[in-house]
Design an enzyme around this catalytic site. Structure first.
Site, PDB file in Angstrom:
ATOM      1  N   ASN A  48      12.637   4.025   2.767  1.00  0.00           N
ATOM      2  CA  ASN A  48      11.034   4.625   3.418  1.00  0.00           C
ATOM      3  C   ASN A  48      10.388   4.156   4.551  1.00  0.00           C
ATOM      4  OD1 ASN A  48      11.911   6.253   1.047  1.00  0.00           O
ATOM      5  ND2 ASN A  48      11.645   4.786  -0.104  1.00  0.00           N
ATOM      6  N   PRO A  79      -6.264   7.653  -2.573  1.00  0.00           N
ATOM      7  CA  PRO A  79      -6.036   8.671  -3.466  1.00  0.00           C
ATOM      8  C   PRO A  79      -6.159   9.984  -4.769  1.00  0.00           C
ATOM      9  CG  PRO A  79      -5.139   6.759  -4.623  1.00  0.00           C
ATOM     10  CD  PRO A  79      -6.048   6.551  -3.989  1.00  0.00           C
ATOM     11  N   ASP A 104       0.100  12.911   2.469  1.00  0.00           N
ATOM     12  CA  ASP A 104       0.921  13.584   1.343  1.00  0.00           C
ATOM     13  C   ASP A 104       0.845  12.023   0.348  1.00  0.00           C
ATOM     14  OD1 ASP A 104       1.571  15.359   1.663  1.00  0.00           O
ATOM     15  OD2 ASP A 104       4.031  14.461   2.397  1.00  0.00           O
ATOM     16  N   GLY A 106      -1.756  10.125  -1.348  1.00  0.00           N
ATOM     17  CA  GLY A 106      -2.850   9.844  -1.347  1.00  0.00           C
ATOM     18  C   GLY A 106      -3.552   9.391   0.299  1.00  0.00           C
ATOM     19  N   LYS A 107      -2.900   9.377   1.316  1.00  0.00           N
ATOM     20  CA  LYS A 107      -3.369   8.870   2.794  1.00  0.00           C
ATOM     21  C   LYS A 107      -3.885   9.918   3.572  1.00  0.00           C
ATOM     22  CE  LYS A 107       0.843   6.614   3.351  1.00  0.00           C
ATOM     23  NZ  LYS A 107       1.827   6.940   2.122  1.00  0.00           N
ATOM     24  N   LYS A 129     -18.879   3.253   8.601  1.00  0.00           N
ATOM     25  CA  LYS A 129     -18.688   3.619   7.215  1.00  0.00           C
ATOM     26  C   LYS A 129     -17.595   4.910   7.577  1.00  0.00           C
ATOM     27  CE  LYS A 129     -21.063   1.816   5.513  1.00  0.00           C
ATOM     28  NZ  LYS A 129     -21.224   0.674   4.148  1.00  0.00           N
ATOM     29  N   ARG A 322       1.588  -2.764   0.674  1.00  0.00           N
ATOM     30  CA  ARG A 322       1.544  -2.683   2.273  1.00  0.00           C
ATOM     31  C   ARG A 322       0.013  -3.093   2.652  1.00  0.00           C
ATOM     32  NH1 ARG A 322       2.846   2.056   5.001  1.00  0.00           N
ATOM     33  NH2 ARG A 322       3.211   3.108   3.757  1.00  0.00           N
ATOM     34  N   ASP A 343      -3.919 -18.800  -3.190  1.00  0.00           N
ATOM     35  CA  ASP A 343      -4.928 -19.420  -5.003  1.00  0.00           C
ATOM     36  C   ASP A 343      -4.263 -18.703  -5.140  1.00  0.00           C
ATOM     37  OD1 ASP A 343      -7.275 -20.933  -5.316  1.00  0.00           O
ATOM     38  OD2 ASP A 343      -8.007 -18.583  -5.565  1.00  0.00           O
ATOM     39  N   GLU A 398      -0.602 -22.034  -5.510  1.00  0.00           N
ATOM     40  CA  GLU A 398      -1.391 -23.076  -6.486  1.00  0.00           C
ATOM     41  C   GLU A 398      -0.661 -22.203  -7.819  1.00  0.00           C
ATOM     42  OE1 GLU A 398      -6.173 -23.302  -7.680  1.00  0.00           O
ATOM     43  OE2 GLU A 398      -4.801 -21.735  -7.788  1.00  0.00           O
TER      44      GLU A 398
END
Length: 691
Positions: A48, A79, A104, A106-107, A129, A322, A343, A398
């Site tokens: 994909n 999203p 598509d 939520g991008k 911003k 991702r 960590d 850890e």
């Protein structure tokens, strides 16, 4: 998931793991299921996203990136947003003039044409911003999760997103060093790496601290508190911007130079990466990026760590994978890091995050519904990606739980880490020093703690943790010498029993941990010379003072202070390991742990290590087993005057073995062992192991 498990994918080398540890055999289905989940997730990425290589380079498309034609390409995942805009200095802070287009899953994306001069429409150093219109109509100003540089400007409380695209970016000059066979780690915090009470810089670390680290014989630097964190006193563990190097120490180019210069010195550089949780800041953090609590994180109580008051990632989410995988790749490829110390792995591995859990070692604790397999699969995927694309990289876990196979190859059903921290060792030393008189120290218990590790899984041993340096706790040196460190560390003052005991035991504890405790060694900056102060970051409780947020390296250089003895011993201990490579050698063969004599003896890397922890008894002609016959001489002696010792051993002495078996060794020799002394004997007839 059930279908994937039912179908199953064979774990190629699982029989090797089970042959090595037959007690894992009942859990073979668990290893099978985990491997199948990893395999299926990897296959989905291949089908994909065009492959793991493309998927993990998403930092080149998400956030704000300049295209070859001068345009800016902007992309975000939000999203639950109703609308997304970009605003900043470039458009006079018009919040709605530059809307993103909804895609598509939520991008959102936005193309901004080049300026009239053909160059980027957003200039280097200008503020930006992301503007989110939430589904309830609220307008939110956010920093992009992919922001590459953020800074607190002037007296602002919150961080600002600053577009970083210098006309002449730093170019690396030096190649990455080869992966060390023996890993000797100097754990460091750039901001406290100065004797002055201030935030120290990348430049200071590069030109003042790296040479010290090289001289001390460490071949690896582990940098903590690099990923941007708004709260300095969090020690770097409350991350607000995952792709931004902390601006409080300097610019991204300054950090790149630091790593490049470290490489020129043959020093490997690891990043203390925090993917176990994130700051709950929303104004300048990842929290509630799209106005909901479920963007990047689990919604509701599952998405909050009850002790850390921070947000917890949803590792099953495609876009979270991702983000995190690309984050690892970014730090390697953009900055030149050679690997990571992950960590909070225990918090990731279990749904209860290890809170209130005392792991006994019962294997049922590591398998079942209480294990967060989404997080485990993410860690396996991360190790797979790192080692596939950058084979020389190093990963360290850890994990306090001791999960079996965490540091075994993925093909065996393991987690794929190279090393794990031997976290029981510093706890043991604290317990011994706090609770026991010297004459009550249990030699067998010390040896057990230092050798109790899983076969063919590599461990990083350390005598004390960075947390012990913090105010409210005590380092080894402080526990051993306490207030007398402030009055009796001058060579012109009397050597009191407290200081004498502290100096001798400090050396012995560190050497036996180094030589017996693992396949790597770690030291937190300043502890090598017994730094006399606690570490306290500016906070309300200390009136925002930087006075104790420092490391007084000059104390180790002062010839009238006894700190130089500890510093010299630490250096020569590392240099001896560099010559003989005991960390890269098979585990030690312990020939003796004698309770009443308080003596521990073991062999490793053609060396014999002898420790007499007795506070007052010395032993003449003490018989020491030796497998390899020949002539031995002293290679390291904690009692030498340059280490603050009492000079009770003659370094010209030659020790010859006899064909007299002792403690399951074919030969033996007789040695004078003074009280509270560590001695390392070298076989003069045998060559050194190349390292």
């Amino acid at each position: 998931m059930a279908a994937a498990v039912a179908r199953g994918v064979s774990v190629p080398e699982l029989p090797r793991l089970l042959a090595r540890d037959p007690y894992l055999a009942p859990f073979a289905p668990d290893f099978q299921r985990r491997y199948t989940l990893f395999h299926d997730r990897l296959k989905n990425i291949e089908e994909n996203e065009g492959g793991l290589d493309t998927f993990s380079k998403s930092y080149k498309t998400f956030g704000v990136n300049r295209l070859v034609d001068g345009r800016l390409y902007c992309k975000e995942w939000a999203p639950e947003a109703e609308a997304v805009f970009l605003t900043g200095d470039f458009n006079g802070w018009n919040p709605f003039s530059h809307p993103y287009k909804k895609m598509d899953y939520g991008k959102w994306e936005l193309f901004i044409p080049p300026g009239q001069d053909g160059f980027s429409p957003v200039s280097h150093g200008s503020k930006l911003k992301v503007v989110i219109r939430s589904k309830n109509g609220e307008i939110l100003y956010r920093i992009s999760p992919w922001a590459k540089y953020v800074a607190r400007v002037d007296s602002n409380v919150n961080y600002d997103w600053i577009h970083w695209e210098p006309p002449l970016p730093y170019l690396r000059k030096h190649p990455q060093p080869k992966k060390p066979k023996s890993l000797r780690i100097y754990e460091s915090h750039v901001g406290i790496a100065s004797p002055e009470g201030k935030v120290a810089s990348y430049k200071n670390f590069t030109y003042n601290i790296l040479p010290k680290i090289k001289d001390l014989g460490y071949n690896c630097v582990q940098l903590m508190a690099i990923m941007e964190h708004a709260y300095y006193a969090s020690f770097g563990y409350q991350i607000t911007s995952f792709f931004a190097a902390s601006s409080r120490y300097g610019t991204p180019d300054d950090l790149k130079e630091l790593i490049d210069i470290a490489h020129s010195l043959g020093i490997t550089v690891l990043l203390d990466v925090v993917h176990s949780h994130a700051s709950n800041n929303s104004e300048d953090g990842l929290n509630k990026f799209d106005g909901t609590d479920s963007c990047f994180f689990h919604s509701g109580p599952r998405g909050t760590h009850s002790l850390w008051d921070s947000r917890l990632f949803d590792y099953s989410n495609w876009e979270v994978l991702r983000f995190l995988l690309s984050n690892l790749r970014w730090w390697i490829e953009e900055y030149g890091f050679d690997g990571f110390r992950f960590d909070g792995v225990t918090s990731m591995l279990y749904h209860n995050h290890g809170i209130g859990t005392g792991f006994s070692g019962d294997y049922h604790e590591y398998f079942g519904l209480h294990v967060d397999e989404d997080a485990l699969i993410y860690l396996i995927m991360a190790n797979h990606m790192i080692h596939l694309l950058h084979p020389e990289s190093i990963t360290v876990a850890e994990d306090v739980s001791g999960m079996p196979a965490l540091c075994c190859p993925i093909a065996q059903g393991g987690g794929g880490f190279d090393y794990r921290l031997a976290m029981a060792i510093p706890d043991k030393w604290i317990q011994i020093i706090k609770e026991l008189k010297d004459e009550d120290w249990n030699m067998g218990n010390i040896v057990h703690t230092l050798t109790n590790r899983r076969y063919e899984e590599k461990y990083i041993a350390y005598a004390e943790s960075h947390d012990q340096a913090l105010v409210g706790d005590k380092t080894l040196a402080f526990r051993l010498m306490d207030a007398e460190m402030y009055t009796n560390m001058s060579v012109h003052s009397a050597l009191t029993p407290v200081i004498d005991r502290g100096i001798q035991l400090h050396k012995m504890i560190r050497l036996i941990t180094h030589a017996l405790g693992g396949e790597g060694y770690l030291n937190f900056m300043g502890n090598e010379f017994g730094h006399p102060e606690w570490l306290d970051f500016p906070r309300k409780g200390n009136n925002e003072s930087y006075h104790y947020a420092r490391r007084q390296f000059h104390l180790a250089d002062d010839h009238i202070l006894r700190y130089r003895f500890l510093n010299a011993f630490d250096r020569d201990m590392n240099k001896l390991e560099e010559r003989f490579g005991w960390l890269a050698s098979p585990p030690a063969f312990v020939t003796e742990n004698h309770e009443s004599n308080k003596v521990i003896i073991f062999e490793r890397a053609n060396l014999i290590f002898i420790f007499n922890f007795h506070p007052s008894k010395s032993y003449t002609e003490y018989r020491v087993g030796a497998e390899t016959p020949g002539k031995y001489k002293i290679a390291l002696d904690s009692d030498a005057p340059e280490y603050g010792g009492h000079q009770r051993l003659d370094h010209n002495t030659e020790y010859f073995t006899e064909q007299y078996s002792h403690n399951y060794r074919s030969n033996s020799l007789l040695v004078y062992i003074p009280s509270r002394v560590a001695i390392v004997l070298q076989n003069m007839d045998e060559g050194m192991i190349p390292n």
